[in-house]
Design a protein around this motif. Sequence first.
Motif, PDB file in Angstrom:
ATOM      1  N   SER A 216      36.511  46.549  50.448  1.00 41.13           N
ATOM      2  CA  SER A 216      35.220  46.450  51.128  1.00 41.13           C
ATOM      3  C   SER A 216      34.461  45.186  50.743  1.00 41.13           C
ATOM      4  O   SER A 216      33.505  44.824  51.419  1.00 41.13           O
ATOM      5  CB  SER A 216      34.357  47.659  50.768  1.00 41.13           C
ATOM      6  N   GLY A 217      34.898  44.536  49.666  1.00 43.71           N
ATOM      7  CA  GLY A 217      34.169  43.350  49.225  1.00 43.71           C
ATOM      8  C   GLY A 217      33.139  43.654  48.170  1.00 43.71           C
ATOM      9  O   GLY A 217      32.423  42.757  47.724  1.00 43.71           O
ATOM     10  N   ASP A 218      32.996  44.919  47.761  1.00 42.62           N
ATOM     11  CA  ASP A 218      32.081  45.228  46.666  1.00 42.62           C
ATOM     12  C   ASP A 218      32.541  44.543  45.377  1.00 42.62           C
ATOM     13  O   ASP A 218      31.735  44.182  44.545  1.00 42.62           O
ATOM     14  CB  ASP A 218      32.015  46.746  46.440  1.00 42.62           C
ATOM     15  N   LEU A 219      33.839  44.402  45.237  1.00 43.39           N
ATOM     16  CA  LEU A 219      34.391  43.688  44.090  1.00 43.39           C
ATOM     17  C   LEU A 219      35.319  42.581  44.590  1.00 43.39           C
ATOM     18  O   LEU A 219      35.915  42.700  45.662  1.00 43.39           O
ATOM     19  CB  LEU A 219      35.200  44.639  43.195  1.00 43.39           C
TER      20      LEU A 219
ATOM     21  N   ALA B  59      31.888  43.533  56.181  1.00 47.31           N
ATOM     22  CA  ALA B  59      31.305  44.601  56.991  1.00 47.31           C
ATOM     23  C   ALA B  59      31.167  44.161  58.445  1.00 47.31           C
ATOM     24  O   ALA B  59      31.426  44.932  59.369  1.00 47.31           O
ATOM     25  CB  ALA B  59      29.941  44.993  56.423  1.00 47.31           C
ATOM     26  N   ARG B  60      30.762  42.909  58.665  1.00 49.01           N
ATOM     27  CA  ARG B  60      30.577  42.443  60.044  1.00 49.01           C
ATOM     28  C   ARG B  60      31.895  42.310  60.799  1.00 49.01           C
ATOM     29  O   ARG B  60      31.925  42.313  62.020  1.00 49.01           O
ATOM     30  CB  ARG B  60      29.821  41.110  60.050  1.00 49.01           C
ATOM     31  N   LEU B  61      32.995  42.205  60.051  1.00 50.52           N
ATOM     32  CA  LEU B  61      34.295  42.194  60.722  1.00 50.52           C
ATOM     33  C   LEU B  61      34.593  43.555  61.344  1.00 50.52           C
ATOM     34  O   LEU B  61      35.418  43.671  62.244  1.00 50.52           O
ATOM     35  CB  LEU B  61      35.412  41.848  59.732  1.00 50.52           C
ATOM     36  N   GLY B  62      33.935  44.598  60.845  1.00 50.32           N
ATOM     37  CA  GLY B  62      34.183  45.931  61.374  1.00 50.32           C
ATOM     38  C   GLY B  62      34.778  46.886  60.355  1.00 50.32           C
ATOM     39  O   GLY B  62      35.441  47.857  60.715  1.00 50.32           O
ATOM     40  N   VAL B  63      34.549  46.568  59.069  1.00 53.65           N
ATOM     41  CA  VAL B  63      35.027  47.452  58.013  1.00 53.65           C
ATOM     42  C   VAL B  63      33.826  48.213  57.449  1.00 53.65           C
ATOM     43  O   VAL B  63      32.935  47.608  56.868  1.00 53.65           O
ATOM     44  CB  VAL B  63      35.704  46.643  56.882  1.00 53.65           C
ATOM     45  N   ALA B  64      33.782  49.514  57.670  1.00 53.27           N
ATOM     46  CA  ALA B  64      32.645  50.309  57.192  1.00 53.27           C
ATOM     47  C   ALA B  64      33.070  51.125  55.997  1.00 53.27           C
ATOM     48  O   ALA B  64      34.247  51.455  55.831  1.00 53.27           O
ATOM     49  CB  ALA B  64      32.121  51.216  58.286  1.00 53.27           C
TER      50      ALA B  64
ATOM     51  N   ARG C  82      23.195  48.191  49.784  1.00 53.33           N
ATOM     52  CA  ARG C  82      23.640  48.959  50.941  1.00 53.33           C
ATOM     53  C   ARG C  82      23.453  48.165  52.232  1.00 53.33           C
ATOM     54  O   ARG C  82      24.280  48.254  53.145  1.00 53.33           O
ATOM     55  CB  ARG C  82      22.848  50.279  51.006  1.00 53.33           C
ATOM     56  N   MET C  83      22.363  47.387  52.291  1.00 48.30           N
ATOM     57  CA  MET C  83      22.153  46.564  53.479  1.00 48.30           C
ATOM     58  C   MET C  83      23.314  45.589  53.654  1.00 48.30           C
ATOM     59  O   MET C  83      23.815  45.384  54.754  1.00 48.30           O
ATOM     60  CB  MET C  83      20.833  45.784  53.358  1.00 48.30           C
ATOM     61  N   ARG C  84      23.743  45.015  52.558  1.00 48.56           N
ATOM     62  CA  ARG C  84      24.858  44.069  52.663  1.00 48.56           C
ATOM     63  C   ARG C  84      26.137  44.798  53.042  1.00 48.56           C
ATOM     64  O   ARG C  84      26.927  44.310  53.849  1.00 48.56           O
ATOM     65  CB  ARG C  84      25.033  43.301  51.350  1.00 48.56           C
ATOM     66  N   SER C  85      26.327  45.974  52.510  1.00 44.51           N
ATOM     67  CA  SER C  85      27.565  46.672  52.835  1.00 44.51           C
ATOM     68  C   SER C  85      27.540  47.191  54.277  1.00 44.51           C
ATOM     69  O   SER C  85      28.577  47.516  54.836  1.00 44.51           O
ATOM     70  CB  SER C  85      27.845  47.796  51.836  1.00 44.51           C
ATOM     71  N   LEU C  86      26.346  47.253  54.867  1.00 41.80           N
ATOM     72  CA  LEU C  86      26.291  47.588  56.298  1.00 41.80           C
ATOM     73  C   LEU C  86      26.564  46.357  57.159  1.00 41.80           C
ATOM     74  O   LEU C  86      26.844  46.480  58.347  1.00 41.80           O
ATOM     75  CB  LEU C  86      24.914  48.154  56.667  1.00 41.80           C
ATOM     76  N   GLY C  87      26.454  45.173  56.564  1.00 40.93           N
ATOM     77  CA  GLY C  87      26.753  43.959  57.311  1.00 40.93           C
ATOM     78  C   GLY C  87      25.584  43.008  57.477  1.00 40.93           C
ATOM     79  O   GLY C  87      25.692  42.003  58.182  1.00 40.93           O
ATOM     80  N   PHE C  88      24.437  43.289  56.836  1.00 41.97           N
ATOM     81  CA  PHE C  88      23.309  42.364  56.919  1.00 41.97           C
ATOM     82  C   PHE C  88      23.507  41.207  55.946  1.00 41.97           C
ATOM     83  O   PHE C  88      23.833  41.435  54.782  1.00 41.97           O
ATOM     84  CB  PHE C  88      21.994  43.070  56.573  1.00 41.97           C
ATOM     85  N   ALA C  89      23.277  39.999  56.436  1.00 38.94           N
ATOM     86  CA  ALA C  89      23.296  38.838  55.543  1.00 38.94           C
ATOM     87  C   ALA C  89      21.942  38.785  54.841  1.00 38.94           C
ATOM     88  O   ALA C  89      21.065  37.994  55.187  1.00 38.94           O
ATOM     89  CB  ALA C  89      23.556  37.562  56.339  1.00 38.94           C
TER      90      ALA C  89
ATOM     91  N   ALA D  42      23.234  50.907  62.682  1.00 36.08           N
ATOM     92  CA  ALA D  42      23.569  50.485  64.049  1.00 36.08           C
ATOM     93  C   ALA D  42      23.034  49.083  64.324  1.00 36.08           C
ATOM     94  O   ALA D  42      23.678  48.283  65.009  1.00 36.08           O
ATOM     95  CB  ALA D  42      23.001  51.484  65.052  1.00 36.08           C
ATOM     96  N   GLN D  43      21.857  48.794  63.775  1.00 39.95           N
ATOM     97  CA  GLN D  43      21.285  47.454  63.945  1.00 39.95           C
ATOM     98  C   GLN D  43      22.193  46.401  63.324  1.00 39.95           C
ATOM     99  O   GLN D  43      22.382  45.322  63.879  1.00 39.95           O
ATOM    100  CB  GLN D  43      19.896  47.396  63.300  1.00 39.95           C
ATOM    101  N   ALA D  44      22.761  46.730  62.165  1.00 39.05           N
ATOM    102  CA  ALA D  44      23.650  45.783  61.486  1.00 39.05           C
ATOM    103  C   ALA D  44      24.804  45.405  62.406  1.00 39.05           C
ATOM    104  O   ALA D  44      25.268  44.269  62.405  1.00 39.05           O
ATOM    105  CB  ALA D  44      24.185  46.395  60.196  1.00 39.05           C
ATOM    106  N   ARG D  45      25.257  46.384  63.203  1.00 35.91           N
ATOM    107  CA  ARG D  45      26.373  46.143  64.092  1.00 35.91           C
ATOM    108  C   ARG D  45      25.956  45.377  65.353  1.00 35.91           C
ATOM    109  O   ARG D  45      26.569  44.407  65.747  1.00 35.91           O
ATOM    110  CB  ARG D  45      26.983  47.497  64.493  1.00 35.91           C
ATOM    111  N   ARG D  46      24.862  45.857  65.966  1.00 34.07           N
ATOM    112  CA  ARG D  46      24.524  45.372  67.304  1.00 34.07           C
ATOM    113  C   ARG D  46      23.578  44.179  67.311  1.00 34.07           C
ATOM    114  O   ARG D  46      23.540  43.417  68.281  1.00 34.07           O
ATOM    115  CB  ARG D  46      23.929  46.515  68.130  1.00 34.07           C
ATOM    116  N   GLN D  47      22.764  44.025  66.275  1.00 37.41           N
ATOM    117  CA  GLN D  47      21.884  42.854  66.186  1.00 37.41           C
ATOM    118  C   GLN D  47      21.984  42.270  64.783  1.00 37.41           C
ATOM    119  O   GLN D  47      21.019  42.290  64.025  1.00 37.41           O
ATOM    120  CB  GLN D  47      20.423  43.238  66.488  1.00 37.41           C
TER     121      GLN D  47
END
Lengths: 292, 315, 249
Positions: free
Chosen positions: C52-55, C78-83, B194-201, C105-110
């Motif tokens: 989403s990149g899960d697969l 996800a960092r591109l902005g796909v939730a 889930r952390m990765r799917s939120l965007g954490f490397a 929110a942290q994943a997005r902003r930091q």
Amino acid sequence: MTDGTIFFLIQLLNAVQYGLLLFLVASGLTLIFGIMGIINLAHGSFYMIGAYLAFVFADMTGNLWLALAIAVPLSFLFGLVLETLLFRFLYGRDHLYQVLLTYGLILIFEELRSLIVGNDVHGVPVPHFLDFSIPLTATLSYPAYRLALSAICLAVTALLYLLIQKTKLGMAIRAGAFNREMVQTLGIDIGLIYRLVFALGVALAAFAGMLAAPTTSVFPGMGNQVLIICFVTVVIGGIGSIKGAFLGAMLIGLVDTFGAVYAPQFSGLLVYALMAAVLIWRPAGLFGAAAR
Amino acid sequence: MSARLRPALLGLGLIVLIALPLVAGKFGLDLAARIMIMAIFAMSLDLLVGFAGMVSLGHAAFFGVGAYALYLLSPQYGAASLLVSLPVAIAAAALAALVIGLLVLRSSGVYFIMVTLAFGEMFYYYATGARWLGGSDGAYVYQRPSAGPVDLGQGHAFYYLVLIALAATYALLRVILRAPFGHALRGIRSNEHRMRSLGFAAPRYKLLAFVIAGALAGLAGYFDAAQFGVVNPELFGWRLSGSVLMMVILGGMGTLDGAIIGAAVLVLLENFLGDLTTHWLLPMGLFIVAAVLLLPQGLTDPAALWRAMRERSRV
Amino acid sequence: MSEPILRAEALGKNFGGLAAVRDVSLDLSPKQIHAVIGPNGAGKTTLINLLSGDLTPTTGRVFFRGIEIEGHALDRIARLGVARAYQRTNIFAGFSVFENCRLAAQARRQPGIRLFRPALAYRDINDAAGRAMALAGVESRATDRASDLSHGEQRQLELAMALATEPQVLLLDEPLAGMGPEEASRIAALIARLGADLAILLVEHDMDAVFNIAATITVMVDGAVLASGTPQAIRADAAVQAAYLGEAA
């Protein structure tokens, strides 16, 4: 054939013998993980216990075969008892606790070993009728016991293959590895299967220790050395895969044996380099499904 | 522990440790220093096991690197420079952790346990055969390091430096665990996918945690070599890795305080049992097995222990 | 229609010998809700997993704002902005509702590693988490453990986490499943409102909601696209009626 070729063939025989022995230990480790989901640090101790059992009973009876006939059933029984008293409480628990408990077991086994037979290095005599070498050239020969050892390991490997591929128990074992619920709906007692598989793993590791005893002598710490190499084997082959364990064990046998001959200064490190390479190339091992 | 009780106990512990040289003799101080060194080591592992969910069974490798770094930087019969050897030892351990981390972090779960154990043993086997490291017998560090007026071989300098290192390690870990980094590590432990799917490397976070933990383990190893004046391959070995993991788990992982308590309990137990019998590992092993079967939550949570016992008696 | 923000081109995914998704092409436009419907096993969730990149797709390509996403790393997409909101609730069960959203929110902003300042001192992150909780209707449960929430509330939390990442594209996998009728209509209205700003891919079994809020509907059967068009067109499509809507239409 030249002496060089013969020398190479001898090393090849050594590599295969080492690989086969390693497979017997690693197969139990990988079965126990694949089917019950348990990581067992004490698995090397079973190898050590087997070697010491061979030493004690061979000393008592003066006959290695007789010692094996006593020690193999004994170690199977030991596996049944251990599963009933301890391991069955580890199913489904965090790997962390499995690590912890089996680490504690290593300490217990090692100390008991030290209390009962001491910390000396012991030799186990090779059975009399195999106590000769087969001359290959004027200077090179090969010990008959090592050939017999490889043959026995091959036979056990074949039996293991038949057991898992052809028998009802084997089918249940394979099904258990893939689908626990299905086994239960088939009306098979999963607890009994777990107990038998665990005991089988213990007996295999102990048997390998018994066979190895005459070639390596019997010494404190032998179990842990084997445990580490087994982990490397299983990581290379893929956890839970018997086929992978076989391939991994053979690869390690080759790399370790030929490494010691052709690159002695790196010999201890080569198997780890092999593991690192596999991790980079296939993180779940050669025959592994996705890591659990 | 309640939120009010903890700072009070920590303050009390700190005062006791500062004042200890006034009352304790050499034996007591050596023992206290040993506990503090192991506490640094255990906290470094707690960062991995308790917060990031990475169960490493090869953490002693970095402890050993720190210890051997001091040996290599010490002149034959002289004292190493504290200001050079300490940072270099930490950096060497961090570098080793970076390289090993890049490899082991490709695996996870039970693979991770096996692979870390195997790589730790790789260090061990290498050291037993390497003449420049003293081989299987190890080597001596004849004098403790020094820097100008500060000589770790004199007075209570060593004791107080270890105490400072312990406090600094604790403070550093508290800070990074409270920072977004620490929150992310806990998230990875809870649900890495889930952390990765939120965007954490996630791999980068885990690698950094591995490097920080390795560096702190190196710090502990450095002090270990300084205290006993000897290094040997056992410092890399799985037995030490296992016993530090024991400290973390028995103390209650994911708390830092638990790692300190676990270190104290195990070092004291080792001392106490070691005096009674040469086979002290036997009761230790029995203790560990019993602890796993009876106390799933470790020792720092008496409430959980109480609940577990009540539930057991009901069954 | 404006340029698509997310575009799938001839996507395919095989599991062993089984083709779960076959040759699916699809455009997601900004400020639009694009629903994907179809019977169970039609490959809808697999399609979302591919986006989403899960697969990783077996065949085909995915573009984000015209640039191909290569490697399909989950966190990079996800960092591109796909939730993404998961069908099977995928939350941090041991953490508070607030911390679940705060991490998002942290994943997005930091997204980089921040080692020293306390996490709770990042005001903007706390605020973003708070807004997401309010939107999804879980702010009253902020301090409760996520595992203590009812199933429906966990579905709302799932949505709140996706919103807390302040995405440009929202992939929703059956967001209404498991909710009471009242909550479901509230969340459906929220999704409709979000559709005014975001590109939303909606997989949903609630046909009333889908036909109410979606601008485009794609019907999938057996891993392939059967039809795609406006709700009216889909309702009238004979093939769709025969294969899927049947009695419902």
